[in-house]
Design a protein around this motif. Structure first.
Motif, PDB file in Angstrom:
ATOM      1  N   PHE A   3       0.819  -1.210   0.000  1.00 42.21           N
ATOM      2  CA  PHE A   3       0.000   0.000   0.000  1.00 42.21           C
ATOM      3  C   PHE A   3       0.852   1.259   0.000  1.00 42.21           C
ATOM      4  O   PHE A   3       0.358   2.349   0.209  1.00 42.21           O
ATOM      5  CB  PHE A   3      -0.935  -0.012   1.202  1.00 42.21           C
ATOM      6  N   LYS A   4       2.160   1.087  -0.189  1.00 41.13           N
ATOM      7  CA  LYS A   4       3.111   2.198  -0.288  1.00 41.13           C
ATOM      8  C   LYS A   4       3.076   3.087   0.950  1.00 41.13           C
ATOM      9  O   LYS A   4       3.059   4.307   0.851  1.00 41.13           O
ATOM     10  CB  LYS A   4       2.868   2.996  -1.557  1.00 41.13           C
ATOM     11  N   GLN A   5       3.024   2.467   2.106  1.00 39.35           N
ATOM     12  CA  GLN A   5       3.104   3.189   3.374  1.00 39.35           C
ATOM     13  C   GLN A   5       4.424   2.817   4.042  1.00 39.35           C
ATOM     14  O   GLN A   5       4.925   1.722   3.872  1.00 39.35           O
ATOM     15  CB  GLN A   5       1.953   2.793   4.296  1.00 39.35           C
ATOM     16  N   GLY A   6       4.979   3.710   4.798  1.00 38.70           N
ATOM     17  CA  GLY A   6       6.201   3.406   5.521  1.00 38.70           C
ATOM     18  C   GLY A   6       5.891   2.489   6.691  1.00 38.70           C
ATOM     19  O   GLY A   6       4.728   2.291   7.062  1.00 38.70           O
ATOM     20  N   PRO A   7       6.934   1.916   7.309  1.00 36.31           N
ATOM     21  CA  PRO A   7       6.697   0.984   8.413  1.00 36.31           C
ATOM     22  C   PRO A   7       6.071   1.635   9.641  1.00 36.31           C
ATOM     23  O   PRO A   7       5.238   1.024  10.303  1.00 36.31           O
ATOM     24  CB  PRO A   7       8.087   0.430   8.721  1.00 36.31           C
ATOM     25  N   VAL A   8       6.421   2.874   9.907  1.00 36.96           N
ATOM     26  CA  VAL A   8       5.861   3.538  11.087  1.00 36.96           C
ATOM     27  C   VAL A   8       4.375   3.825  10.880  1.00 36.96           C
ATOM     28  O   VAL A   8       3.545   3.576  11.750  1.00 36.96           O
ATOM     29  CB  VAL A   8       6.640   4.836  11.391  1.00 36.96           C
ATOM     30  N   ARG A   9       4.025   4.324   9.712  1.00 37.30           N
ATOM     31  CA  ARG A   9       2.623   4.620   9.424  1.00 37.30           C
ATOM     32  C   ARG A   9       1.791   3.341   9.374  1.00 37.30           C
ATOM     33  O   ARG A   9       0.666   3.309   9.877  1.00 37.30           O
ATOM     34  CB  ARG A   9       2.508   5.371   8.099  1.00 37.30           C
TER      35      ARG A   9
END
Length: 136
Positions: A3-9
């Protein structure tokens, strides 16, 4: 990555979703489970944040998750009221999984022991030199 989100988000969104479900629908779960499930999900999402360079395969992540569950089950009452317990437990679980290949190889363990020995002797040698320089 899907989903092209970073690991923190991604971790935060998962923790928010589970926390909201647990908070808004408390009749679905027992009070004990509704208290612990969000904490376990948050801690497990910390394990999911590890870089693929460090823990590349899914088996390692699964083992780290199981180790985190064991650590959480056996130590959660000791860390009650302290901050950072979930992150610490997740870090310990990931470090144990990262150390497994090093423990199975005698050569790498020997190199690690030699490096530790070198660090200790260099440190004691530096302390002696400082004492000599100060006239002690």
């Amino acid at each position: 990555m899907r989903f092209k989100q970073g690991p923190v988000r991604a971790s935060a969104l998962l923790a928010l979703a589970v926390g909201l479900i647990s908070h808004c629908f408390p009749i679905w779960l027992s009070p004990d489970l509704s208290k612990h499930i969000p904490l376990v999900v948050i801690g497990a999402s910390f394990i999911g944040m590890v870089s693929s360079d460090r823990l590349a395969n899914m088996l390692g992540i699964v083992i780290a998750g199981l180790l985190f569950g064991l650590i959480y089950l056996h130590t959660s009452r000791y860390f009650d009221g302290y901050g950072g317990a979930l992150g610490t437990a997740a870090c310990i679980a990931v470090l144990v999984c990262m150390a497994i290949p090093h423990l199975s190889s005698k050569r790498k363990l020997t190199v690690g022991v030699l490096q530790l020995r070198r660090m200790l002797f260099n440190r004691s040698r530096k302390i002696k030199q400082r004492g000599r320089n100060r006239g002690l």
